[in-house]
Design a protein around this motif. Sequence first.
Motif, mmCIF file in Angstrom:
data_model
loop_
_atom_site.group_PDB
_atom_site.id
_atom_site.type_symbol
_atom_site.label_atom_id
_atom_site.label_comp_id
_atom_site.label_asym_id
_atom_site.label_seq_id
_atom_site.Cartn_x
_atom_site.Cartn_y
_atom_site.Cartn_z
ATOM 1 N N SER A 9 34.578 42.198 39.116
ATOM 2 C CA SER A 9 35.557 41.910 40.166
ATOM 3 C C SER A 9 35.546 40.423 40.459
ATOM 4 C CB SER A 9 35.189 42.698 41.427
ATOM 5 O OG SER A 9 36.166 42.547 42.419
ATOM 6 N N SER A 11 37.842 38.939 42.847
ATOM 7 C CA SER A 11 38.149 38.682 44.260
ATOM 8 C C SER A 11 37.917 39.910 45.134
ATOM 9 C CB SER A 11 39.596 38.187 44.398
ATOM 10 O OG SER A 11 40.501 39.073 43.769
ATOM 11 N N ASN A 13 38.513 43.184 45.094
ATOM 12 C CA ASN A 13 39.286 44.435 45.192
ATOM 13 C C ASN A 13 38.614 45.557 44.395
ATOM 14 O OD1 ASN A 13 41.217 43.254 46.782
ATOM 15 N ND2 ASN A 13 42.664 42.882 45.125
ATOM 16 N N ALA A 48 41.865 32.432 33.050
ATOM 17 C CA ALA A 48 41.498 33.860 33.067
ATOM 18 C C ALA A 48 42.575 34.689 32.363
ATOM 19 C CB ALA A 48 41.313 34.333 34.509
ATOM 20 N N ALA A 80 46.655 40.056 32.839
ATOM 21 C CA ALA A 80 47.610 39.925 31.729
ATOM 22 C C ALA A 80 47.801 41.259 31.019
ATOM 23 C CB ALA A 80 47.157 38.821 30.756
ATOM 24 N N THR A 111 42.130 47.965 39.336
ATOM 25 C CA THR A 111 43.000 47.502 40.420
ATOM 26 C C THR A 111 44.021 46.570 39.785
ATOM 27 O OG1 THR A 111 41.613 45.588 40.947
ATOM 28 C CG2 THR A 111 41.144 47.636 42.126
ATOM 29 N N GLN A 112 45.190 46.509 40.397
ATOM 30 C CA GLN A 112 46.238 45.654 39.833
ATOM 31 C C GLN A 112 47.265 45.312 40.911
ATOM 32 O OE1 GLN A 112 48.288 47.921 36.786
ATOM 33 N NE2 GLN A 112 49.367 49.161 38.278
ATOM 34 N N GLY A 113 48.016 44.200 40.642
ATOM 35 C CA GLY A 113 49.114 43.850 41.531
ATOM 36 C C GLY A 113 50.255 44.832 41.379
ATOM 37 N N SER A 115 51.370 46.190 37.543
ATOM 38 C CA SER A 115 51.570 46.863 36.248
ATOM 39 C C SER A 115 50.521 46.451 35.220
ATOM 40 C CB SER A 115 52.959 46.540 35.695
ATOM 41 O OG SER A 115 53.034 45.170 35.397
HETATM 42 C C1 LIG Z 1 44.313 36.019 35.765
HETATM 43 C C2 LIG Z 1 44.934 37.198 36.473
HETATM 44 C C3 LIG Z 1 45.869 37.974 35.793
HETATM 45 C C4 LIG Z 1 46.434 39.086 36.423
HETATM 46 N N1 LIG Z 1 47.316 39.869 35.713
HETATM 47 C C5 LIG Z 1 47.830 40.972 36.300
HETATM 48 C C6 LIG Z 1 48.695 41.865 35.562
HETATM 49 O O1 LIG Z 1 48.973 41.687 34.374
HETATM 50 N N2 LIG Z 1 49.212 42.936 36.209
HETATM 51 C C7 LIG Z 1 48.941 43.194 37.524
HETATM 52 O O2 LIG Z 1 49.452 44.181 38.045
HETATM 53 N N3 LIG Z 1 48.096 42.400 38.238
HETATM 54 C C8 LIG Z 1 47.535 41.303 37.664
HETATM 55 N N4 LIG Z 1 46.651 40.520 38.361
HETATM 56 C C9 LIG Z 1 46.291 40.906 39.724
HETATM 57 C C10 LIG Z 1 44.932 41.612 39.775
HETATM 58 O O3 LIG Z 1 44.851 42.648 38.810
HETATM 59 C C11 LIG Z 1 44.685 42.233 41.135
HETATM 60 O O4 LIG Z 1 44.888 41.314 42.165
HETATM 61 C C12 LIG Z 1 43.303 42.864 41.244
HETATM 62 O O5 LIG Z 1 43.257 43.713 42.362
HETATM 63 C C13 LIG Z 1 42.202 41.826 41.389
HETATM 64 O O6 LIG Z 1 40.967 42.492 41.402
HETATM 65 P P1 LIG Z 1 39.596 41.826 41.901
HETATM 66 O O7 LIG Z 1 39.809 41.444 43.351
HETATM 67 O O8 LIG Z 1 38.594 42.880 41.732
HETATM 68 O O9 LIG Z 1 39.332 40.618 41.069
HETATM 69 C C14 LIG Z 1 46.077 39.409 37.766
HETATM 70 C C15 LIG Z 1 45.133 38.620 38.428
HETATM 71 C C16 LIG Z 1 44.559 37.537 37.788
HETATM 72 C C17 LIG Z 1 43.510 36.720 38.506
#
Ligand SMILES: Cc1cc2nc3c(=O)[nH]c(=O)nc-3n(C[C@H](O)[C@H](O)[C@H](O)COP(=O)(O)O)c2cc1C
Length: 162
Positions: A9, A11, A13, A48, A80, A111-113, A115
């Motif tokens: 992780s 950040s 999440n 990243a 990505a 976890t993801q934003g 997709s």
């Molecule tokens: C370098 C990078 C690439 C990302 N690419 C995607 C993506 O392709 N699709 C998506 O839905 N979210 C993407 N995100 C968002 C993260 O998946 C999301 O904020 C996640 O909850 C972060 O988890 P963490 O807090 O455990 O690091 C990306 C985030 C980062 C930092």
Amino acid sequence: MKILVTYYSRSANTKTVAQKIAKNLGADFEEIIDKKNRTRKIVGWIIAGRDASTKKLTEISYKKDSSKYDLVLIGTPVWAWTMTPAIRTYLFENKAKIVGKKSPKLAFFCTQGGSGDQKTFIEMAQLSKKSICNLTIIDKQISDCDNSVFGFCEAIKKKLKF
Ligand SMILES: Cc1cc2nc3c(=O)[nH]c(=O)nc-3n(C[C@H](O)[C@H](O)[C@H](O)COP(=O)(O)O)c2cc1C
């Protein structure tokens, strides 16, 4: 049933979700550390994303031995549209332990934003083996994901009968 929840992780999440899963399942819990500094804001984000999309490995640290468990849950943020370099590396390093007859069952969570989860799970399975269950939490649900985590854990318990 010996269970390990392991995750990367950047950040927190995925860490939040991992903690909830571990609590529900009474599992051991371990964060995989990526030794590459991923905290820098814009540059860190770009590097990243590039490292993830080019399927780069990285240097990681963790202590727990996955082969000592009956079930291993592996969590990653989607970067990505795929897994993070830390989780890719973990799957590479642990392949011999998590694939094969007496190896633990696997379950994945991410976890993801918005997709990339399905592609991520497919690629994680290609690097290891089919998981028994997958869970996706999107960022805006992080603070309210108890029900999803509960459902995921119940599905696992039902499949593995414990
Ligand atoms: C370098 C990078 C690439 C990302 N690419 C995607 C993506 O392709 N699709 C998506 O839905 N979210 C993407 N995100 C968002 C993260 O998946 C999301 O904020 C996640 O909850 C972060 O988890 P963490 O807090 O455990 O690091 C990306 C985030 C980062 C930092």
